[in-house]
Design an enzyme around this catalytic site. Sequence first.
Site, short mmCIF file in Angstrom:
data_model
loop_
_atom_site.label_atom_id
_atom_site.label_comp_id
_atom_site.label_asym_id
_atom_site.label_seq_id
_atom_site.Cartn_x
_atom_site.Cartn_y
_atom_site.Cartn_z
N HIS A 1 -5.27 67.34 82.57
CA HIS A 1 -5.41 67.21 81.13
C HIS A 1 -6.15 68.39 80.50
O HIS A 1 -6.87 69.11 81.17
CB HIS A 1 -6.03 65.85 80.73
CG HIS A 1 -7.41 65.59 81.19
ND1 HIS A 1 -8.10 64.44 80.85
CD2 HIS A 1 -8.28 66.31 81.94
CE1 HIS A 1 -9.29 64.46 81.38
NE2 HIS A 1 -9.43 65.57 82.04
N GLU A 2 -5.92 68.56 79.21
CA GLU A 2 -6.39 69.70 78.42
C GLU A 2 -5.85 71.03 78.93
O GLU A 2 -6.50 72.06 78.88
CB GLU A 2 -7.93 69.74 78.37
CG GLU A 2 -8.58 68.50 77.81
CD GLU A 2 -7.99 68.08 76.47
OE1 GLU A 2 -7.51 68.94 75.72
OE2 GLU A 2 -8.00 66.87 76.18
N GLY A 3 -4.63 71.00 79.44
CA GLY A 3 -3.99 72.21 79.95
C GLY A 3 -4.10 72.28 81.45
O GLY A 3 -5.19 72.39 82.00
#
Length: 566
Positions: free
Chosen positions: A425-427
């Site tokens: 998550h978040e890239g």
Amino acid sequence: MNSKVLSRRDLDFLLYEWLDVESLTGRERFAEHSRETFDAFLDVSQQIAERDFAPHNRKNDLNEPTFDGERVTIIPEVGHALRVFAESGLLAATMDAEYGGLQLPRVVQRACFLWFQAANTSTSAYAMLTGANAHLLLTHGTAEQIERFVRPMIEGRFTGTMCLSEPQAGSSLSDVTTKAVPDGQSGDYRITGGKMWISGGDHELSENIIHLVLARVAGAPAGVKGLSLFIVPKLIDGKRNGVTLAGLNHKMGYRGTTNTVLAFDEATGYLVGEEGRGLQYMFHMMNEARIGVGAGAVALGYTGYLHALAYARERQQGRPVTAKDPAAPPVPIVDHPDVRRMLLASKTYVEGGLALMLYCAKLLDEPSPENDLLLDTLTPIVKAWPSQWCRLADDHAIQIHGGYGYTREYPVEQFYRDNRLNSIHEGTDGIQALDLLGRKVTQRGGAGLALLLDRIRATAQKSDLGAPVLAACDRLAATTAKLWADPATALVNATAYLDAAGHLVIAWMWLEQALAAGDKPGPFYDGKRVAAKYFVTHELPRIGPMLDLLDSGDTLLLDLEDAWLG
């Protein structure tokens, strides 16, 4: 008794003996603070984390949120913990006094919040997202938006989310299709579309949920340049605002945080800033969240390491290879070399990662063009390196526990499952690698990389362990220059570049810690010195094969055809 959540002794060393955070009180923004107030925040963070967060961590995992088609049910301990957290003032700790904040340095707040991430990462996620949402609106929102939405978040009455991904787009924000249609009468917008993987997207833990939504206004250009950012509350005047929970995603870890599929059906949205600048604004929250994800990976790896260390000292099994009497009593497994190897490796990962988190947080407290550039360059590493290597510390923790580590009767298997999400998550790690090699080290003619290497070299030149680090700096600089000649080929192996750069940065963090430890006596400082030596001599050499691959111009992954995969 030493805590198995986090090490206060290590935090004190990093904050006061290395980073000298007391010196920040000489800045006007932090003038009302002192070592005493910093310690008070650290004390209360540990107390709340151990009393109100850690006890329901396992229960959170075993009793994940449920959805009956109308409402989400979450164990009551989550809401209690978040209320205690908000009442402590920690949610608003770094914010301006005029908004009810305490203007605490970011570096101290980061150290404080690590207690909550280590104690219960799922419950702490609601607070992390809310804080990042509020920070974005404080920077880019209007006075009316701040008063209406941020103040209730600071008070703990509202929570916040970020709504980027969509089922068909995933991480490819260029493909976002959620629509925003201006309401000609009110000046607001009607938001229609679907969002996926939205952490904290629905629950009854707060009076309202403030969604920050990326959407495309009719007529906007294709790609990310056509995205705008909107505030979309779950409720307006106590009534549903066209935001519907379509379902919950069932995760391997982080089970206590609702992860949602949201449907927006002509929901009222309020534009943040200007049309077409949505992703620019959202990066304010995304970058904060990325650093928060890296910190969460450190926290989970750190608590896993502490649990493994305690277990290895207690568990009696086997005898030294030199013991000839089979009737001799067994020894603690910490005496066995392979267990020591895993413990020392884990120590270098989690304490090195923690140092990097706090170093970057202090850059925020001392803003300057140079520090801003350095933080921008480091952000992909801060997010991705701990997500991989501090997770390895949790893997080692399971191995050290042996068969017990693979059971739910011991907590280390949950630490690993929770930590596994941080690479996604978040890239994803791959996206962070592309960001580092494709953007961060090439922007401004390579100024960010040059600054980073200058900082590392300055430290290495002061250290007895510095020679291999200096050589690694030269090698990374040469490889980077070679890659710039053929970016398309270079990006194929961007992950190897991220791993190499990350290991070099952590070696730097260990040289810094060894210098701060100096020749001070005692087991704690001995541990810092031996960990620094281990990382430089055992871990840093890993980057050689990575850079060899990059130097070779290898195109195997570029040439690989789908059909060959079977």
